[in-house]
Design a protein around this motif. Sequence first.
Motif, PDB file in Angstrom:
ATOM      1  N   ASN A  95       1.495   7.553  18.692  1.00 22.32           N
ATOM      2  CA  ASN A  95       0.727   8.784  18.800  1.00 22.32           C
ATOM      3  C   ASN A  95      -0.369   8.716  19.850  1.00 22.32           C
ATOM      4  N   ASN A  96      -0.674   7.536  20.366  1.00 21.41           N
ATOM      5  CA  ASN A  96      -1.726   7.401  21.380  1.00 21.41           C
ATOM      6  C   ASN A  96      -1.114   7.654  22.752  1.00 21.41           C
ATOM      7  N   ARG A  97      -1.240   8.875  23.239  1.00 23.08           N
ATOM      8  CA  ARG A  97      -0.637   9.259  24.503  1.00 23.08           C
ATOM      9  C   ARG A  97      -1.729   9.770  25.441  1.00 23.08           C
ATOM     10  N   PRO A  98      -2.150   8.937  26.387  1.00 22.54           N
ATOM     11  CA  PRO A  98      -3.259   9.316  27.263  1.00 22.54           C
ATOM     12  C   PRO A  98      -2.970  10.554  28.106  1.00 22.54           C
ATOM     13  N   GLU A  99      -1.737  10.697  28.607  1.00 30.49           N
ATOM     14  CA  GLU A  99      -1.436  11.866  29.444  1.00 30.49           C
ATOM     15  C   GLU A  99      -1.472  13.158  28.631  1.00 30.49           C
ATOM     16  N   LEU A 100      -1.039  13.097  27.385  1.00 30.58           N
ATOM     17  CA  LEU A 100      -1.121  14.272  26.521  1.00 30.58           C
ATOM     18  C   LEU A 100      -2.578  14.617  26.248  1.00 30.58           C
ATOM     19  N   ASP A 101      -3.411  13.588  26.046  1.00 26.12           N
ATOM     20  CA  ASP A 101      -4.841  13.830  25.842  1.00 26.12           C
ATOM     21  C   ASP A 101      -5.445  14.533  27.056  1.00 26.12           C
ATOM     22  N   LYS A 102      -5.050  14.094  28.241  1.00 29.89           N
ATOM     23  CA  LYS A 102      -5.563  14.725  29.464  1.00 29.89           C
ATOM     24  C   LYS A 102      -5.078  16.166  29.578  1.00 29.89           C
ATOM     25  N   ALA A 103      -3.814  16.389  29.226  1.00 28.72           N
ATOM     26  CA  ALA A 103      -3.262  17.738  29.284  1.00 28.72           C
ATOM     27  C   ALA A 103      -4.004  18.661  28.319  1.00 28.72           C
ATOM     28  N   LEU A 104      -4.291  18.166  27.122  1.00 26.74           N
ATOM     29  CA  LEU A 104      -5.016  18.966  26.133  1.00 26.74           C
ATOM     30  C   LEU A 104      -6.436  19.264  26.608  1.00 26.74           C
ATOM     31  N   ASN A 105      -7.078  18.254  27.206  1.00 31.29           N
ATOM     32  CA  ASN A 105      -8.436  18.464  27.712  1.00 31.29           C
ATOM     33  C   ASN A 105      -8.461  19.537  28.799  1.00 31.29           C
ATOM     34  N   LEU A 106      -7.498  19.474  29.702  1.00 28.76           N
ATOM     35  CA  LEU A 106      -7.458  20.459  30.779  1.00 28.76           C
ATOM     36  C   LEU A 106      -7.114  21.846  30.237  1.00 28.76           C
ATOM     37  N   ALA A 107      -6.256  21.894  29.230  1.00 28.28           N
ATOM     38  CA  ALA A 107      -5.927  23.180  28.622  1.00 28.28           C
ATOM     39  C   ALA A 107      -7.169  23.802  27.980  1.00 28.28           C
ATOM     40  N   ARG A 108      -7.974  22.967  27.330  1.00 31.70           N
ATOM     41  CA  ARG A 108      -9.224  23.471  26.751  1.00 31.70           C
ATOM     42  C   ARG A 108     -10.170  23.946  27.846  1.00 31.70           C
TER      43      ARG A 108
ATOM     44  N   THR B 104      -9.517  25.036  30.894  1.00 26.98           N
ATOM     45  CA  THR B 104      -9.077  26.216  31.647  1.00 26.98           C
ATOM     46  C   THR B 104      -8.630  27.373  30.769  1.00 26.98           C
ATOM     47  N   GLY B 105      -8.442  27.109  29.465  1.00 27.43           N
ATOM     48  CA  GLY B 105      -7.929  28.142  28.589  1.00 27.43           C
ATOM     49  C   GLY B 105      -6.448  28.386  28.778  1.00 27.43           C
ATOM     50  N   ALA B 106      -5.762  27.455  29.450  1.00 30.12           N
ATOM     51  CA  ALA B 106      -4.331  27.606  29.709  1.00 30.12           C
ATOM     52  C   ALA B 106      -3.525  27.207  28.477  1.00 30.12           C
ATOM     53  N   THR B 107      -2.244  27.528  28.501  1.00 27.39           N
ATOM     54  CA  THR B 107      -1.326  27.191  27.414  1.00 27.39           C
ATOM     55  C   THR B 107      -0.562  25.915  27.758  1.00 27.39           C
ATOM     56  N   LEU B 108      -0.526  24.980  26.826  1.00 26.66           N
ATOM     57  CA  LEU B 108       0.254  23.754  27.015  1.00 26.66           C
ATOM     58  C   LEU B 108       1.719  24.085  26.742  1.00 26.66           C
TER      59      LEU B 108
ATOM     60  N   SER C 247      -5.460  21.384  17.010  1.00 26.43           N
ATOM     61  CA  SER C 247      -6.382  20.966  18.075  1.00 26.43           C
ATOM     62  C   SER C 247      -7.122  22.131  18.709  1.00 26.43           C
ATOM     63  N   GLY C 248      -6.655  23.353  18.466  1.00 22.21           N
ATOM     64  CA  GLY C 248      -7.296  24.517  19.073  1.00 22.21           C
ATOM     65  C   GLY C 248      -6.707  24.911  20.399  1.00 22.21           C
ATOM     66  N   VAL C 249      -5.732  24.146  20.888  1.00 19.85           N
ATOM     67  CA  VAL C 249      -5.084  24.448  22.162  1.00 19.85           C
ATOM     68  C   VAL C 249      -3.810  25.246  21.905  1.00 19.85           C
ATOM     69  N   SER C 250      -3.630  26.302  22.658  1.00 19.43           N
ATOM     70  CA  SER C 250      -2.415  27.094  22.539  1.00 19.43           C
ATOM     71  C   SER C 250      -1.258  26.342  23.190  1.00 19.43           C
ATOM     72  N   PHE C 251      -0.167  26.153  22.464  1.00 18.76           N
ATOM     73  CA  PHE C 251       0.969  25.464  23.048  1.00 18.76           C
ATOM     74  C   PHE C 251       2.270  26.086  22.548  1.00 18.76           C
ATOM     75  N   LEU C 252       3.331  25.922  23.326  1.00 17.36           N
ATOM     76  CA  LEU C 252       4.647  26.402  22.917  1.00 17.36           C
ATOM     77  C   LEU C 252       5.730  25.570  23.578  1.00 17.36           C
ATOM     78  N   ALA C 253       6.936  25.683  23.046  1.00 14.71           N
ATOM     79  CA  ALA C 253       8.091  24.960  23.564  1.00 14.71           C
ATOM     80  C   ALA C 253       9.078  25.947  24.162  1.00 14.71           C
ATOM     81  N   CYS C 254       9.629  25.599  25.335  1.00 15.89           N
ATOM     82  CA  CYS C 254      10.547  26.510  26.023  1.00 15.89           C
ATOM     83  C   CYS C 254      11.784  26.814  25.186  1.00 15.89           C
ATOM     84  N   ASP C 255      12.228  25.837  24.389  1.00 13.07           N
ATOM     85  CA  ASP C 255      13.437  26.049  23.609  1.00 13.07           C
ATOM     86  C   ASP C 255      13.175  26.846  22.338  1.00 13.07           C
ATOM     87  N   MET C 256      11.894  27.118  22.040  1.00 16.11           N
ATOM     88  CA  MET C 256      11.566  27.875  20.836  1.00 16.11           C
ATOM     89  C   MET C 256      10.251  28.629  21.035  1.00 16.11           C
TER      90      MET C 256
END
Length: 234
Positions: A54-67, A69-73, A94-103
């Motif tokens: 579960n420790n994924r540094p790149e995902l943490d960075k993506a979440l931080n940037l989404a917060r 900029t207000g962008a969607t992950l 986490s408070g970040v808006s996210f979605l999956a292309c397949d769903m």
Amino acid sequence: MNARIIAYERVSTARQGRSGLGLEAQRSAIDAFAVSRSAEVLARFTEVESGKRNNRPELDKALNLARLTGATLVIAKLDRLSRNAAFLLTLQASGVSFLACDMPEANDLTVGIMALVAQQEREAISRRTKEALAAAKARGVRLGNPNGAAALRRAGKGGTALQETVRRNADAFAEDLREVVTAIRNEGHTTLRSLADQLNTRGIRTRRGGRWHVSTVRNLLRRIQSAPATGPIA
């Protein structure tokens, strides 16, 4: 959906990360989704990681940037995030808006159910693997890789590709902060210390999710100045 998205891609082995195996399909899916929604891909983060961790540094960075900029992950497939239900549900909170292309129509209920199914599937795969290994060992099959050391040496040669991914992610993050830094400088905050103070005051985190200091601001400015961007900062 927000017209700006942060792309997150993941492959589970270093070999896949070096070869691009799996990444190309994910990238194509996310890019096609962005076009269909007339959305802009602000940044792209690529993780070479095991799905069990579960420790994924790149995902943490993506979440931080989404917060920031207000962008969607956006991810290509829901199972790219994790096969661990608790982790996926924590991401939802986490408070970040996210979605999956397949769903893309998934709601909290359906995502929660899929997360629990994914967790059960991961545990079943692990159990079947252990049972198969135990049965093979009982039959006298010799387990393990006789060329393990050589394989490890070959794996170490992939560092260049991973370093390039890290560099691209850092450049994308710096570019996203270009206008913020310009605005702060235009307000008269031109020293490294004052820039760091202003970034911290505005609640903007570093790419690693920490507070800004003189050294991190200096590195940020160097990246912004060297980037082939929309023009130098003021």
